[in-house]
Write an enzyme that holds these catalytic residues in place. Structure first.
Site, PDB file in Angstrom:
ATOM      1  N   ARG A 183       0.841  -1.209   0.000  1.00 23.66           N
ATOM      2  CA  ARG A 183       0.000   0.000   0.000  1.00 23.66           C
ATOM      3  C   ARG A 183       0.870   1.251   0.000  1.00 23.66           C
ATOM      4  NH1 ARG A 183      -2.738  -4.082   2.655  1.00 23.66           N
ATOM      5  NH2 ARG A 183      -4.593  -4.645   1.425  1.00 23.66           N
ATOM      6  N   ASP A 212       0.192  -7.095  -3.166  1.00 16.04           N
ATOM      7  CA  ASP A 212      -1.232  -6.886  -2.923  1.00 16.04           C
ATOM      8  C   ASP A 212      -1.826  -6.199  -4.141  1.00 16.04           C
ATOM      9  OD1 ASP A 212      -3.804  -6.447  -1.466  1.00 16.04           O
ATOM     10  OD2 ASP A 212      -2.584  -6.993   0.255  1.00 16.04           O
ATOM     11  N   HIS A 282      -6.326 -10.483  -3.597  1.00 17.68           N
ATOM     12  CA  HIS A 282      -5.348  -9.394  -3.435  1.00 17.68           C
ATOM     13  C   HIS A 282      -4.278  -9.465  -4.532  1.00 17.68           C
ATOM     14  CE1 HIS A 282      -6.879  -7.763   0.303  1.00 17.68           C
ATOM     15  NE2 HIS A 282      -6.969  -8.973   0.805  1.00 17.68           N
ATOM     16  N   ASP A 345      -6.405 -14.760   2.117  1.00 18.37           N
ATOM     17  CA  ASP A 345      -7.498 -14.053   2.781  1.00 18.37           C
ATOM     18  C   ASP A 345      -8.317 -13.229   1.801  1.00 18.37           C
ATOM     19  OD1 ASP A 345      -5.120 -12.420   2.480  1.00 18.37           O
ATOM     20  OD2 ASP A 345      -6.190 -10.867   3.592  1.00 18.37           O
ATOM     21  N   GLU A 346      -9.536 -12.929   2.196  1.00 26.25           N
ATOM     22  CA  GLU A 346     -10.409 -11.966   1.531  1.00 26.25           C
ATOM     23  C   GLU A 346     -10.483 -12.169   0.024  1.00 26.25           C
ATOM     24  OE1 GLU A 346     -10.002  -8.283   4.684  1.00 26.25           O
ATOM     25  OE2 GLU A 346      -8.589  -8.357   3.015  1.00 26.25           O
ATOM     26  N   TRP A 418      -6.290 -14.226  12.427  1.00 29.60           N
ATOM     27  CA  TRP A 418      -6.426 -12.769  12.513  1.00 29.60           C
ATOM     28  C   TRP A 418      -7.852 -12.320  12.788  1.00 29.60           C
ATOM     29  CZ3 TRP A 418      -9.118  -9.251   9.352  1.00 29.60           C
ATOM     30  CH2 TRP A 418      -9.694  -9.767   8.192  1.00 29.60           C
ATOM     31  N   TYR A 443      -3.488  -5.548  15.593  1.00 27.91           N
ATOM     32  CA  TYR A 443      -3.375  -4.770  14.364  1.00 27.91           C
ATOM     33  C   TYR A 443      -2.989  -3.337  14.749  1.00 27.91           C
ATOM     34  CZ  TYR A 443      -4.932  -8.098  10.840  1.00 27.91           C
ATOM     35  OH  TYR A 443      -4.997  -9.152   9.970  1.00 27.91           O
ATOM     36  N   ASP A 445      -2.498  -0.685  12.803  1.00 25.59           N
ATOM     37  CA  ASP A 445      -2.954   0.441  11.993  1.00 25.59           C
ATOM     38  C   ASP A 445      -4.200   1.060  12.622  1.00 25.59           C
ATOM     39  OD1 ASP A 445      -4.191  -1.998  11.364  1.00 25.59           O
ATOM     40  OD2 ASP A 445      -4.850  -1.304   9.399  1.00 25.59           O
ATOM     41  N   TRP A 494      -0.345  -2.612   8.826  1.00 27.95           N
ATOM     42  CA  TRP A 494      -0.877  -2.399   7.476  1.00 27.95           C
ATOM     43  C   TRP A 494      -0.749  -0.922   7.130  1.00 27.95           C
ATOM     44  CZ3 TRP A 494      -1.125  -6.829   5.255  1.00 27.95           C
ATOM     45  CH2 TRP A 494      -1.410  -7.962   6.012  1.00 27.95           C
ATOM     46  N   GLU A 496      -2.075   1.270   4.588  1.00 27.86           N
ATOM     47  CA  GLU A 496      -2.932   2.140   3.785  1.00 27.86           C
ATOM     48  C   GLU A 496      -2.808   3.606   4.191  1.00 27.86           C
ATOM     49  OE1 GLU A 496      -5.235  -1.836   3.723  1.00 27.86           O
ATOM     50  OE2 GLU A 496      -3.841  -0.758   5.026  1.00 27.86           O
TER      51      GLU A 496
END
Length: 788
Positions: A183, A212, A282, A345-346, A418, A443, A445, A494, A496
């Site tokens: 990111r 990512d 991702h 993930d995701e 997570w 986490y 962030d 993370w 972002e």
């Protein structure tokens, strides 16, 4: 492993070290002719510290030498580290030698018979020697870190080390810290600086999140487009859910030579680098580089927004697996670690469900609809199994996020849990190794302080230092014979909302240190104030080393209690070390001539609290909080429906606590969120209170599913049972996305008198048809109810 009891006298020693040695250190003069005493109250706290009070101390000065083994590169490297650390902290230059000259010398001794734990060390200090004995070079290194952290941080002539025996070893083998460089990209030099601070706190795994949707950051020679195209995005999103961009191209990647340098740099500091190459989701940066690997064939562009994308690697295309096999061949050549992290993930399944190749794969595999495992999850399980097989053939094992449990766990996978600890418990009970890294506690962030307007802008939520320190990687629900599968834990960073390396440092520190103590010392009874006292001292070293680090835990801490019968707020102030606090309630800046805090403060009218702590003659940053009273403030309040568990925080009193919620604070406790249900709040105002207006704030974030209520209704009552409506109105219906923002709702009416007021915000039926998640329940996000 040899275990050492945590004796009462050792606990007493720890407290003594904090209260006495820290005072002497912090008050030490910076004059180089002065001496200072070493302080063993470090982080992580050693397993056993026994002072030898009947023996003379060791005096470290410019005549002290460090003994290393001739023609032994590791021994020389360790001696070089120690010499550099001493010079860095206190300005004393130590000489290295291969001759044992008897006195005033620091020695390393490696004996693999000392203990089975490779990280174990025994540090013995007498007036003649400092001796670090260990099973391996890693143990010597951790002993060196203990010496380093015991040093003062001012240039002086000599340091007195009290005679002591320290026996120390870690509880957990995986002590990890991640960094997302997709990111936002950080230089290889900063990655080395990052590794240095991991080493300082005895962390031994650097999880490097290299790929990512928003950027591919590792050079793969066989696929040059990954860095030529995939490492560059056209622009970057501004704010959350705004669809606004900065218009600036952004990119960067690490060459293979840079990666080799980083891996070697980490190895010398006994840190393993685990790369993460995210699949099958991702992967938008991959698809932008090689569109044929997607289900639709594109066109694709490297992600500009944060979040999750529908486009993922095509599970029905065999060329995808050829591509991944080639990529992982180059990856394993760069990273000697046992593990390769493959993400998992995701991964949205929309494209797979519409893709002819994926549907053919589903048919050929005989995948059928199952209640416990949807077709898409089973296809992802196939994908992960196949990737694991190719990595196992290269002599490595995989780690994946806990989504890889869905549809069937890969045979040899290690799980990084997570989404809470449930996934880790499930995996451990099936004899899979687990690394605990729950978002709720680890986490980084997330905000470190509820005072978000004075904190760097970030993803949201609140994870302060105490919350990180409270985390236990071994869930209480896990059976004792399965606890062996918990390898340790990890904080994740993370990026972002971390555009600079200074942002990264600030979010990392001191919270990483809190986890380091849990993973190393594993204190059964945690004393948070004790920890903060030691962290305050260690922060002086972080400052000297040039690391940004959050100081919030060292300032004034405030706790609020609400007496709803008296309509009063009790404010309790504290500091970790009981340093004096001075405060004002009229918004003026406090000084040492202001009121000195001695007991809880009671307020019953609008006030602006400002306070400061004075420590060692220096004033800390001012803590402030504004309270605005109205006829509903700190009054009894009941909710018909409870907020969603994600947005419950302090419960109903949040709506009458006298504190305004801001845009950036909706995830940190200033707002309540009701999911798919009406917000119905009944407030007991007292004896026949005249009322002519009611206002409240709604926070609307359409992309996040936070919408206007359908309507607002105000009702009054004399007995709390029978209510009469005095005002109502419908609210806007959105037909497109809008920027996240706060909307004030104010209802004005002819003055009425009542003992009770009821405010109802009616929930909408679901997210509208134009929304990406049409039909899903929407949130009503509401704050302070103001009655005038």
């Amino acid at each position: 492993m040899t275990h050492f009891p945590i004796l009462k006298r050792i606990i007493t020693l720890r407290l003594f070290l904090i209260t006495v040695f820290s005072i002497s250190l912090l008050s030490a003069c910076t004059n180089e002719n002065q001496s200072a005493k070493a302080d063993y109250s470090i982080i992580p706290l050693p397993q056993q510290v026994v002072l030898q009070s009947d023996k003379e101390p060791f005096i470290l000065d410019k005549s002290t030498k460090i003994l290393y083994l001739e023609n032994d590169n590791e021994s020389y490297q360790l001696a070089t580290f120690l010499a550099a650390y001493v010079k860095e902290c206190v300005g004393i230059e130590l000489q290295l030698t291969t001759k044992d000259e008897g006195e005033n010398i620091i020695k390393f001794q490696i004996d693999d018979a000392i203990d089975k734990n490779p990280d174990y060390y025994n540090l013995s200090i007498t007036n003649n020697h400092i001796i670090i004995q260990a099973t391996s070079g890693a143990g010597i290194f951790y002993g060196i870190q203990t010496l380093r952290k015991s040093l003062p941080v001012e240039n002086i002539n000599n340091v007195s080390f009290p005679a002591v025996v320290i026996k120390d070893y870690p509880k957990f083998s995986h002590r990890g810290v991640s960094l997302d460089v997709s990111r936002h990209f950080y230089s290889a030099d900063f990655i080395k600086k990052y590794i240095d601070v991991l080493a300082l706190f005895n962390m031994n795994v650097f999880h490097w999140h290299l790929t990512d949707d928003q950027g591919w950051r590792i050079e793969i020679k066989k696929y040059p487009n990954l860095t030529k195209i995939g490492s560059q995005r056209s622009e970057t999103a501004i704010d959350r859910h705004s669809e606004e961009y900065d218009g600036k191209p952004y990119g960067g990647f690490y060459t293979q030579e840079e990666i080799k340098e980083v891996v070697e740099y980490a190895r010398q500091r006994f840190i393993t680098v685990i790369p993460e190459i995210d699949v099958p989701g991702h992967t938008l940066a991959v698809l932008a580089s090689y569109p044929e690997l997607g289900c639709t064939g594109g066109p694709y562009q490297v992600g500009r927004d944060w979040g999750i994308y529908e486009d993922v690697l095509c599970a029905g295309n065999d060329s995808v697996f050829t591509f991944l096999d080639d990529v992982f061949t180059e990856v394993v050549a760069l990273f000697p670690a046992k593990y390769i992290h493959i993400g998992g993930d995701e991964c949205l399944k929309n494209r797979w469900m519409a893709c002819p190749k994926c549907q053919e794969r589903i048919k050929s595999l005989g995948i059928k609809v199952k209640k416990a495992a949807p077709v898409g999850e089973q296809l992802q399980s196939y994908f992960i199994h196949r990737v694991e097989e190719m990595i196992n053939k290269k002599g490595r094992s995989i780690i994946g996020w806990d989504e890889i449990l869905e549809g069937g766990i890969a045979p040899n996978a290690t799980i990084m849990s997570w989404r809470g600890t449930d996934g880790g418990i499930y995996a451990a009970n099936r004899d899979h190794d687990v690394i605990m890294t729950p978002e709720s506690h680890l986490y980084l962030d997330y905000y470190q302080s509820p005072d978000v307007d004075n904190e760097p802008y970030t993803f949201g939520w609140l994870t302060d230092l105490e919350k990180v320190y409270s985390f236990d990687p071994i869930p209480a629900e896990l059976e004792k014979d399965q606890q062996k599968h918990i390898l340790g834990g990890q904080v994740n960073v993370w990026a972002e909302y971390l555009p600079t390396s200074k942002n990264v440092e600030y979010m990392l520190l001191p919270r990483m240190a809190a986890l380091s103590e849990t993973l190393w010392s594993y204190p059964q009874e945690k004393d948070y104030n004790n920890f903060v006292a030691r962290m305050y001292r260690q922060s002086l070293l972080l400052d000297k080393l040039g690391y940004e680090n959050c100081k919030q835990a060292y300032g004034v801490q405030a706790k609020y209690d609400y007496n709803t019968e008296m309509s009063e707020i009790k404010i309790t102030l504290s500091t970790f070390d009981n340093a004096p606090i001075y405060y004002t309630l009229d918004g003026t800046a406090p000084t040492e001539k202001s009121l000195k805090y001695s007991e809880p403060i009671i307020i019953s009218k609008s006030s602006e609290l400002k306070s400061l702590v004075v420590r060692n003659g220096k004033q800390d940053n001012t803590y402030s909080k504004e309270f605005s009273f109205n006829k509903a403030t700190a009054r009894p309040i009941e909710l018909k429906n409870q907020p969603d568990k994600k947005y419950t925080f302090n419960g109903a009193v949040t709506l009458v606590d006298g504190q305004r919620g801001y845009k950036n604070s909706y995830r940190t406790g200033s707002w309540l969120g009701f999911l798919g249900e009406d917000m119905v709040a009944t407030i007991k105002l007292g004896d026949q209170v005249p009322i002519s207006s009611v206002k409240l704030n709604q926070f609307v974030n359409s992309r996040g599913g936070l919408f206007f209520a359908k309507s607002i209704k105000i009702e009054m009552s004399d007995d709390g049972k029978t209510f009469r409506e005095v005002s109502s109105k419908t609210q806007p219906i959105l037909n497109e996305h809008i920027k996240p923002q706060i909307f004030e709702v104010k209802e004005t009416f002819d003055t009425v008198k009542a003992n009770y007021i009821r405010v109802t915000l009616e929930a909408i039926d679901g997210l509208p048809s134009w929304h990406e998640k049409a039909g899903a329940m929407a949130y009503i996000m509401v704050d302070e109810i103001v009655v005038e």
